[in-house]
Design a protein around this motif. Sequence first.
Motif, mmCIF file in Angstrom:
data_model
loop_
_atom_site.group_PDB
_atom_site.id
_atom_site.type_symbol
_atom_site.label_atom_id
_atom_site.label_comp_id
_atom_site.label_asym_id
_atom_site.label_seq_id
_atom_site.Cartn_x
_atom_site.Cartn_y
_atom_site.Cartn_z
ATOM 1 N N ALA A 242 22.550 -43.972 43.493
ATOM 2 C CA ALA A 242 21.116 -44.296 43.539
ATOM 3 C C ALA A 242 20.601 -44.683 42.158
ATOM 4 O O ALA A 242 19.799 -45.617 42.013
ATOM 5 C CB ALA A 242 20.335 -43.107 44.090
ATOM 6 N N ARG A 243 21.065 -43.980 41.145
ATOM 7 C CA ARG A 243 20.645 -44.324 39.779
ATOM 8 C C ARG A 243 21.077 -45.743 39.425
ATOM 9 O O ARG A 243 20.315 -46.517 38.835
ATOM 10 C CB ARG A 243 21.241 -43.332 38.784
ATOM 11 N N ASN A 244 22.300 -46.113 39.808
ATOM 12 C CA ASN A 244 22.781 -47.452 39.503
ATOM 13 C C ASN A 244 22.034 -48.521 40.289
ATOM 14 O O ASN A 244 21.753 -49.601 39.775
ATOM 15 C CB ASN A 244 24.285 -47.542 39.785
ATOM 16 N N VAL A 268 30.827 -49.789 45.325
ATOM 17 C CA VAL A 268 29.548 -50.485 45.174
ATOM 18 C C VAL A 268 29.306 -51.410 46.365
ATOM 19 O O VAL A 268 28.184 -51.508 46.882
ATOM 20 C CB VAL A 268 29.500 -51.263 43.850
ATOM 21 N N LYS A 269 30.338 -52.067 46.838
ATOM 22 C CA LYS A 269 30.189 -52.954 47.999
ATOM 23 C C LYS A 269 29.877 -52.171 49.269
ATOM 24 O O LYS A 269 29.427 -52.758 50.260
ATOM 25 C CB LYS A 269 31.458 -53.782 48.198
ATOM 26 N N MET A 274 26.524 -46.415 52.653
ATOM 27 C CA MET A 274 26.254 -45.080 52.124
ATOM 28 C C MET A 274 24.783 -44.702 52.272
ATOM 29 O O MET A 274 24.452 -43.556 52.552
ATOM 30 C CB MET A 274 26.671 -44.996 50.650
ATOM 31 N N PHE A 275 23.888 -45.680 52.106
ATOM 32 C CA PHE A 275 22.450 -45.400 52.109
ATOM 33 C C PHE A 275 21.754 -45.949 53.354
ATOM 34 O O PHE A 275 20.528 -46.076 53.367
ATOM 35 C CB PHE A 275 21.811 -46.004 50.853
ATOM 36 N N GLU A 283 17.434 -51.563 49.316
ATOM 37 C CA GLU A 283 17.846 -51.781 47.928
ATOM 38 C C GLU A 283 19.360 -51.661 47.784
ATOM 39 O O GLU A 283 19.996 -52.446 47.065
ATOM 40 C CB GLU A 283 17.148 -50.787 47.008
ATOM 41 N N ALA A 284 19.942 -50.667 48.468
ATOM 42 C CA ALA A 284 21.389 -50.478 48.407
ATOM 43 C C ALA A 284 22.117 -51.674 49.004
ATOM 44 O O ALA A 284 23.132 -52.140 48.459
ATOM 45 C CB ALA A 284 21.780 -49.198 49.152
#
Length: 427
Positions: A242-244, A268-269, A274-275, A283-284
């Motif tokens: 989330a920070r990234n 990351v992909k 995940m979210f 955003e994710a």
Amino acid sequence: MQTNFTQDQLADPGLARANEILRACVHCGFCTATCPSYQVLGDELDSPRGRIYLIKEMLETGRPADAETVRHIDRCLSCLACMTTCPSGVHYMHLIDHARAHVEKTYRRPLLDRLLRFALAKIVPYPGRFRLAMRGARLARPVARLLPDARLKAMVAMAPPVLPKPSESDRPQVFAAIGERRHRVALQIGCAQRALDPDINDATIRLLRRLGCEVVIPKNLGCCGALSHHMGRASESHAQAARNIRAYLAAGPLDAVIINTSGCGTTVKDYGHMFRTGPLAAEAAEVAGLALDISEFLQQIGLPEGAPKGLRVAYHAACSLQHGQQVKTAPKDLLKRVGFEVVEPADSHLCCGSAGTYNLLQPEISAELKARKVATLEARRPQVIAAGNIGCMIQIGSGTAVPVVHTVELLDWATGGPKPRALADLP
């Protein structure tokens, strides 16, 4: 595969996703042919099919994980070769990640296990702490043989003889494009990679700038969450991710998020998944959609031909790149384009045994896989071994005298950058 989850269980998004994955499995066993742990151990429960049965039983009953199930789940490398092989499209990655989170919540590991996993999660994702730990490991080398556990010995052995100095490129800043700006990209700078081999980020930035990219190192960027995620520490990994996500979006308009550590790239992909049920879902998904391995991006924008170096390069395909992201030809095509002779080892689909923290937590199996990988690479008589993941580079490099470098370092060198330090002794 028939499942028997209750409606109450299926109200949980994680169990609902696990149910979808389990029901896709048709027990064909194709996965056993490409599973590294099954090839080493020969136990059906150490194959994807066997683990799927164990996970199904564990999740359906809702009981805490037991020691037998945990042992076989821990032996999984998450190399994802089974996903490349599976004709039914079983998304084993999401299943094993959910299973590990369940284990972390419900199973109390022995004390040493808990301490080792805690230490890895609190040290490796933080470059400053990791450098201190590597210095401590170097001091412990003379007494390493006296350590009571193979995992402790593996952690000491991982420390390089000399730690490189941190790179100035890794702090938040913007690197202007050389010449006309054609693209604006952010770079995922990694965590362990910054401590072990900062030359990789430097080479990436140089190459991108020469190709007309403005390169942004966002503020507040840290670990992508992959390490904690694969140890089942879901809340920790989600906080890091989330920070990234917020850091990338705060960096302004981007054409891509460039990743040069393929283990990070696979995670990351997957941020969108995940979210998917939380407030950061949109955003994710946006950040996940921007994420590209450096080789994917270079292939998209075009890489000029290089000055042939006359070197025979054995390309090692990192599992997280070839299986996790299905990026298979781009790195090889780019290396050939800039003038290298590229060869591949036999059984290139098999893992080298690094697999994040696997080489530290399962050192015996990892060592066997490393020996097999090194043998197949050296059989091609390369002058250089190239890989796209720092974990693979460290793992393979510890078993061979052949220099191991990141693919992007070779591409940078061939198109105007400096010669990689690891190749200093080559003509």
